[in-house]
Enzyme design. Sequence first.
Site, PDB file in Angstrom:
ATOM      1  N   TYR A 314       1.030  -1.044  -0.149  1.00 61.50           N
ATOM      2  CA  TYR A 314      -0.030  -0.041  -0.032  1.00 61.50           C
ATOM      3  C   TYR A 314       0.895   1.240  -0.136  1.00 61.50           C
ATOM      4  CZ  TYR A 314      -3.612   3.295   1.406  1.00 61.50           C
ATOM      5  OH  TYR A 314      -4.322   4.585   1.586  1.00 61.50           O
ATOM      6  N   TYR A 364      -5.309   5.230  -7.298  1.00 57.04           N
ATOM      7  CA  TYR A 364      -5.505   5.095  -6.098  1.00 57.04           C
ATOM      8  C   TYR A 364      -6.918   4.280  -5.745  1.00 57.04           C
ATOM      9  CZ  TYR A 364      -6.094   5.727  -1.114  1.00 57.04           C
ATOM     10  OH  TYR A 364      -6.171   5.515   0.320  1.00 57.04           O
TER      11      TYR A 364
END
Lengths: 406, 149
Positions: A314, A364
Amino acid sequence: MIRRAAAIVGIGQTAYGKALPSSAWELALEAVLAACADAGVDVAEVDGMCRFTAPFETVTEAQLVRGLGIRELSWFTQAAHGGEALGAVVLHAAAAVSAGLASTVVVYRALSQSRGGRFGRADGRGPGGGGPDGGQPEGGQPEGDIVVPEQDNLSFAWPFGLMSPGQLFALWARRYAAVHGLSDEDLTVALGTIAVTQRRYANGNPDAMMRSRTMSLDDYRAARVISEPLRLFDLCLENDGACAFVVTTADRARALRPDPVYVLSATQTISPYREPMGIYAGGELLELFPPAAADRLFAQAGVGRADIDVAEFYDATSYMPLRSLESYGFVPDGRAWRYVTEQGTGPGSPLPVNTHGGHLSEAYLHGMNGILEAVRQLRGTAANQVPDAEVALVGAPAGSATILAR
Amino acid sequence: MAVVPGMSELTAPFWEAARAGRLVVQECQSCRQSWHPPLPRCPHCHAAGLGWRPVSGEGTVYTYTVVRHPTHHAFADEVPYVVALVALAEGPRLVTALLGVAPDEVRVGQPVRAVFRDVAAGVALPYFEPDAGRAAAQRGSLGGLWPAR
């Protein structure tokens, strides 16, 4: 133990982009339909759902059930804490199918920052604005003082101007540099190398928003500083899009397709002052993902660090994959900043990282696109395929992680 | 326009003390542990009897960021400003902003001390500024040009 009890059998995504014409609801429907089609299951048969992630996901299970004509869900849940839930959603889905609570679970994340408010702006969200995805306040900016409610400790952070994820993560990166004795130049080169490497991956990924925009280390350096020590390209993209995947039992997975991606392990972690997006009033800021949690993840998977062929970390900021190399035990503490420049994380490196371009350069999606990329890598269908990838780790800098295998 | 803390029964004593120019942290009346931000019970002995303890206002910069791009209209005219986590001499850390220091002169480990500024009617916030005396002592203890005090 969930090792090889459940598998991901379908993945789906929309286009990623700025200001897509579709609402988050429409995007969610498209991604879920694509994931079910990829799995070869009738969407009407979906009987479990995991919403990713409270409080950010605005599209409800009810909207999907109604919008897709799903007969009934016998189990549904949501995972907390934004991107730090990327392993948790796999854990919840795998646990549900293993326990027989549902047989076909869809995990989804749909995001319309163009309509719902940008994560990089604090004044469209939270106090004085809408909800987390709540858009700009109606009637323009409010008059008078903004009173920050005592919620998630925001009242102790916002009045001082600590309001956005990028500012918070800048505090992490500065702490790392200070503890390990990096000069500003050392940190710039390390973070810039990660950003440039991920951009190169994105240049090879036709789905990436940055597919046609190359970036050199000089380009990276030339970008404006947002919140020192982070520059523009240390921060993730802001965009619209949706991802979904389908989890079922291992037995059913083998009947559906020849290449299911098995869940070897998944774990969550929370402990005092390691709360996601907290104000970090105690403990060591560098240990947001505790070593014991990483050891648990590997022990439950029955694999070692050397078995991992590809990692999707991430990356709301470039600092996160840097530190994740250490916190998951691939590189000793305090060494990743040299490792990323000497060994690198690109094609042919010991551990390719964020092979889709990540949140910095693909899009994203709160970690969900990293899960989808891991599945493609293990199927052998990724745009930037790691040869013979068999085991993948998908992990957040705090909160949760999963290990997947073919 | 200012961004001000909402107050609850739990948090109001911290902000009321700040308005009076005092920095306080919550303290257990039974085991005397202290922490920040406030909690409903003592996390160590689980006693419900909690009070507030004045702290020295001395601390060190644990980490910081220089915000150059405002993400909220309320801070559009404030950039660049320095957000910091400050570790109090008594242990707990808090989020604050640093005053009286050039952004490129902030360092992790720098000694700082609390100062209070009114930001709205009846609201003062605890900020921190460099503590020159302790900085000199720190340089001395590290073998610098100044003798340790």
